[in-house]
Design a protein around this motif. Structure first.
Motif, PDB file in Angstrom:
ATOM      1  N   ASP A 214       0.822  -1.214   0.000  1.00 39.81           N
ATOM      2  CA  ASP A 214       0.000   0.000   0.000  1.00 39.81           C
ATOM      3  C   ASP A 214       0.852   1.258   0.000  1.00 39.81           C
ATOM      4  N   LEU A 215       1.997   1.212   0.690  1.00 37.32           N
ATOM      5  CA  LEU A 215       2.833   2.401   0.861  1.00 37.32           C
ATOM      6  C   LEU A 215       3.697   2.693  -0.361  1.00 37.32           C
ATOM      7  N   LEU A 216       4.370   1.669  -0.905  1.00 34.41           N
ATOM      8  CA  LEU A 216       5.365   1.863  -1.958  1.00 34.41           C
ATOM      9  C   LEU A 216       4.850   1.544  -3.362  1.00 34.41           C
ATOM     10  N   GLY A 217       3.735   0.845  -3.447  1.00 33.70           N
ATOM     11  CA  GLY A 217       3.194   0.475  -4.754  1.00 33.70           C
ATOM     12  C   GLY A 217       3.041  -1.033  -4.857  1.00 33.70           C
ATOM     13  N   ARG A 218       1.861  -1.473  -5.291  1.00 32.09           N
ATOM     14  CA  ARG A 218       1.568  -2.906  -5.292  1.00 32.09           C
ATOM     15  C   ARG A 218       2.357  -3.656  -6.350  1.00 32.09           C
ATOM     16  N   ARG A 219       2.502  -3.075  -7.535  1.00 29.33           N
ATOM     17  CA  ARG A 219       3.270  -3.747  -8.577  1.00 29.33           C
ATOM     18  C   ARG A 219       4.736  -3.875  -8.168  1.00 29.33           C
ATOM     19  N   LEU A 220       5.296  -2.801  -7.615  1.00 31.56           N
ATOM     20  CA  LEU A 220       6.691  -2.811  -7.201  1.00 31.56           C
ATOM     21  C   LEU A 220       6.950  -3.917  -6.176  1.00 31.56           C
ATOM     22  N   ILE A 221       6.105  -4.000  -5.153  1.00 29.66           N
ATOM     23  CA  ILE A 221       6.307  -4.986  -4.089  1.00 29.66           C
ATOM     24  C   ILE A 221       6.042  -6.395  -4.613  1.00 29.66           C
ATOM     25  N   PHE A 222       5.050  -6.557  -5.497  1.00 32.00           N
ATOM     26  CA  PHE A 222       4.780  -7.870  -6.083  1.00 32.00           C
ATOM     27  C   PHE A 222       5.987  -8.362  -6.889  1.00 32.00           C
ATOM     28  N   ILE A 223       6.544  -7.496  -7.721  1.00 30.52           N
ATOM     29  CA  ILE A 223       7.706  -7.879  -8.531  1.00 30.52           C
ATOM     30  C   ILE A 223       8.913  -8.146  -7.645  1.00 30.52           C
ATOM     31  N   LEU A 224       9.125  -7.301  -6.627  1.00 36.99           N
ATOM     32  CA  LEU A 224      10.243  -7.514  -5.704  1.00 36.99           C
ATOM     33  C   LEU A 224      10.103  -8.861  -4.994  1.00 36.99           C
ATOM     34  N   GLY A 225       8.892  -9.163  -4.527  1.00 35.62           N
ATOM     35  CA  GLY A 225       8.651 -10.449  -3.873  1.00 35.62           C
ATOM     36  C   GLY A 225       8.881 -11.614  -4.812  1.00 35.62           C
ATOM     37  N   LEU A 226       8.432 -11.474  -6.069  1.00 37.84           N
ATOM     38  CA  LEU A 226       8.604 -12.539  -7.063  1.00 37.84           C
ATOM     39  C   LEU A 226      10.084 -12.749  -7.378  1.00 37.84           C
ATOM     40  N   LEU A 227      10.836 -11.649  -7.467  1.00 44.69           N
ATOM     41  CA  LEU A 227      12.271 -11.730  -7.720  1.00 44.69           C
ATOM     42  C   LEU A 227      12.994 -12.436  -6.564  1.00 44.69           C
ATOM     43  N   ILE A 228      12.658 -12.063  -5.326  1.00 44.24           N
ATOM     44  CA  ILE A 228      13.279 -12.687  -4.153  1.00 44.24           C
ATOM     45  C   ILE A 228      12.928 -14.167  -4.095  1.00 44.24           C
ATOM     46  N   PHE A 229      11.656 -14.488  -4.319  1.00 44.33           N
ATOM     47  CA  PHE A 229      11.196 -15.878  -4.260  1.00 44.33           C
ATOM     48  C   PHE A 229      11.898 -16.728  -5.315  1.00 44.33           C
ATOM     49  N   THR A 230      12.034 -16.189  -6.522  1.00 46.15           N
ATOM     50  CA  THR A 230      12.664 -16.931  -7.621  1.00 46.15           C
ATOM     51  C   THR A 230      14.146 -17.181  -7.333  1.00 46.15           C
ATOM     52  N   ALA A 231      14.846 -16.143  -6.884  1.00 42.59           N
ATOM     53  CA  ALA A 231      16.274 -16.295  -6.572  1.00 42.59           C
ATOM     54  C   ALA A 231      16.483 -17.281  -5.423  1.00 42.59           C
ATOM     55  N   ALA A 232      15.611 -17.211  -4.410  1.00 39.88           N
ATOM     56  CA  ALA A 232      15.720 -18.125  -3.280  1.00 39.88           C
ATOM     57  C   ALA A 232      15.411 -19.564  -3.696  1.00 39.88           C
ATOM     58  N   SER A 233      14.501 -19.745  -4.649  1.00 38.11           N
ATOM     59  CA  SER A 233      14.201 -21.083  -5.160  1.00 38.11           C
ATOM     60  C   SER A 233      15.426 -21.695  -5.822  1.00 38.11           C
ATOM     61  N   LEU A 234      16.157 -20.881  -6.596  1.00 37.25           N
ATOM     62  CA  LEU A 234      17.396 -21.357  -7.215  1.00 37.25           C
ATOM     63  C   LEU A 234      18.397 -21.775  -6.143  1.00 37.25           C
ATOM     64  N   ALA A 235      18.519 -20.964  -5.082  1.00 36.84           N
ATOM     65  CA  ALA A 235      19.446 -21.293  -3.991  1.00 36.84           C
ATOM     66  C   ALA A 235      19.024 -22.572  -3.274  1.00 36.84           C
ATOM     67  N   CYS A 236      17.709 -22.786  -3.099  1.00 35.56           N
ATOM     68  CA  CYS A 236      17.222 -24.024  -2.467  1.00 35.56           C
ATOM     69  C   CYS A 236      17.618 -25.241  -3.293  1.00 35.56           C
ATOM     70  N   GLY A 237      17.427 -25.156  -4.613  1.00 32.16           N
ATOM     71  CA  GLY A 237      17.766 -26.278  -5.479  1.00 32.16           C
ATOM     72  C   GLY A 237      19.244 -26.600  -5.494  1.00 32.16           C
ATOM     73  N   LEU A 238      20.088 -25.577  -5.305  1.00 28.70           N
ATOM     74  CA  LEU A 238      21.538 -25.765  -5.325  1.00 28.70           C
ATOM     75  C   LEU A 238      22.112 -26.113  -3.950  1.00 28.70           C
ATOM     76  N   ALA A 239      21.280 -26.102  -2.925  1.00 32.23           N
ATOM     77  CA  ALA A 239      21.759 -26.299  -1.555  1.00 32.23           C
ATOM     78  C   ALA A 239      22.423 -27.663  -1.394  1.00 32.23           C
ATOM     79  N   ASN A 240      23.557 -27.672  -0.697  1.00 35.99           N
ATOM     80  CA  ASN A 240      24.279 -28.926  -0.456  1.00 35.99           C
ATOM     81  C   ASN A 240      24.351 -29.272   1.031  1.00 35.99           C
ATOM     82  N   GLY A 241      23.555 -28.577   1.831  1.00 30.21           N
ATOM     83  CA  GLY A 241      23.539 -28.844   3.262  1.00 30.21           C
ATOM     84  C   GLY A 241      22.331 -28.193   3.910  1.00 30.21           C
TER      85      GLY A 241
END
Length: 474
Positions: A74-101
């Motif tokens: 609501d404060l910064l913009g819904r599209r901005l926060i949605f895209i930021l969340g999607l970017l973080i989620f996607t990058a973290a998913s890659l890190a989860c798949g590559l995790a070795n411990g």
């Protein structure tokens, strides 16, 4: 052709599609990981306590930050926060798949939870801002359908990927989908924000609630190895209690609190949130440990374990919308009480399963649990949303969703702690695992019975809402 494709009447459906991509990823992640847990544990050589953190690192972060994610949108913009969340989620998913411990995987799951908490509140806000009232119900209905579909297919998708490709792919599959979603969001979602009243983040409330919940969850999970008399466990429980009291005191005196405690003066709202918390307590840990039971005790393959959940998830998918509509006619309590009784019965039936059980022993339990969950969840949300003022609907929705996530996180830790009293988590024998599983299911059934009492005593009549589909979808 391009003009027709981007015409306002068509563009808003592309907006819905872009939002649905992010929503599907979040909801799928709630269930897809559960079936893969035994394979993750054996491949990485991690303990049951660490497997609990693989689930809870995501779920607890998601629940704690959900209200803050809505405020930021609501404060910064819904599209901005949605895209930021999607970017973080996607990058973290890659890190989860590559995790070795365990450490890398749990850390990446926490980051995934941050991304989900930013995305999820923005999805419904974007829909509300994009669609006119005459089409909003249909759009929210599609939004709800996407959530239900992800819930239904999650276990079987997790099983197929784990068995035939590898558990890493339950995370890798998010990467191309997330990238496509980011481009679609940039292309089709218009930026909107709430300018109707003052917006401010409640950082003290966020800090105190986070510390309280993480300390409690950490204490419950670590008690598996250390025992309840350990000084660290007792200290963590004390820290949790102190910061919980601080959180309540802060929220009572904040001008713009993260959690509006005045909403809890309404008996129906308080009871509905209590029920949601107790259902999360009872059921979330059940799903995790039933998956471990199926694969580690009954020796089901990941695909077979995923398929075993289908009767329950399909019933939730198809019966929940009907129960939501029926609760509008009969009142939420008329469905919540029998629904919670069925959940209690299903948990008791889970406690009767042992090393010699077969799918035919499991099937009636899944059916009873599916009907119980379907009859409980939508009417509970409707009761909560129907008992708050219209201008507080967004806050009310955020509170009950947070209750579900937080209740599930703490419930998982609690079930794990109860199970650990009956076996050695580092070297669990099947008979000892079953003994702990049966005890934890009986305790979970008792928690669900407490939900029956809360619904029967606390839920009153609620007014019909103009945006009932929104309540049902949540």
């Amino acid at each position: 052709m391009r003009a027709r494709l981007f015409a306002p009447e068509v563009r808003k459906w592309w907006t819905l599609g872009a939002v649905a991509v992010g929503l599907f990823m979040i909801m799928l992640d709630n269930t897809v990981v559960i079936v893969a847990l035994p394979s993750i544990g054996s491949d990485l050589g991690i303990s049951i306590s660490e497997l609990e953190w693989v689930v809870n690192g995501y779920a607890l972060t998601f629940g704690v930050l959900l209200l803050t994610g809505g405020k930021l949108a609501d404060l910064l913009g819904r599209r901005l926060i949605f895209i930021l969340g999607l970017l973080i989620f996607t990058a973290a998913s890659l890190a989860c798949g590559l995790a070795n411990g365990a450490d890398v995987l749990i850390g990446a799951r926490v980051v995934q939870g941050i991304g989900a908490a930013l995305m999820n509140p923005a999805t419904l806000s974007i829909i509300s801002a994009t669609f006119p009232p005459r089409q909003r119900g249909m759009a929210i209905g599609i939004w709800a359908g996407v959530s239900a579909l992800a819930l239904a297919v999650g276990p079987i998708v997790g099983g197929l990927l784990t068995e035939h490709v590898g558990w890493s792919w339950i995370f890798f599959i998010n990467v191309p989908v997330g990238i496509a979603g980011i481009f679609a969001a940039r292309l089709f979602i218009d930026e909107t924000r709430d300018t109707s009243h003052e917006q401010r983040l409640d950082l003290p409330g966020l800090a105190t609630s986070s510390i309280a919940l993480f300390a409690l969850t950490y204490a419950l999970i670590e008690s598996n190895d250390r025992g309840w008399g350990d000084s660290l466990i007792l200290a963590l429980l004390g820290v949790s209690a102190v910061f919980l009291v601080l959180f309540v005191l802060l929220e009572r005196h904040q001008r713009l609190p993260m959690l509006d405690l005045s909403l809890f003066r309404n008996r129906t709202f308080s009871a509905a949130n209590t029920v949601m918390l107790l259902v999360g307590f009872a059921m979330f840990g059940t799903f995790v440990f039933v998956s471990l039971y199926l694969q580690n005790v009954l020796r089901y393959s990941p695909v077979e374990a995923g398929a075993a959940f289908l009767p329950m998830t399909l019933l939730i998918m198809f019966v929940a919308p009907a129960s939501g509509r029926l609760s509008d006619k009969l009142g939420p309590r008329a469905l919540m009480v029998p629904g919670l009784l069925l959940i209690s019965l299903s948990l008791f039936l889970f406690s009767l399963l042992d090393e010699g059980s077969s799918f035919w022993n499991l099937l009636p339990v899944m059916i009873v649990g599916g009907f119980g969950m379907a009859m409980t969840m939508a009417p509970t949300v409707s009761a909560a949303m129907g008992s708050v003022p219209v201008d507080k609907a967004g806050v009310g929705s955020g509170v009950i969703n947070s209750m579900r996530q937080v209740g599930g996180s703490v419930g998982l830790a609690l079930v794990g702690a109860i199970m650990a009293t009956r076996f050695d988590p580092a070297h669990p024998r099947p008979d000892e695992f079953v003994d702990g599983f049966q005890l934890s299911m009986r305790v979970a059934a008792g928690i669900a019975v407490a939900g029956v009492v809360a619904a029967a005593v606390g839920i009153g009549k609620v007014r019909a809402r103009a945006h009932a589909p929104a309540a049902e979808a949540a």
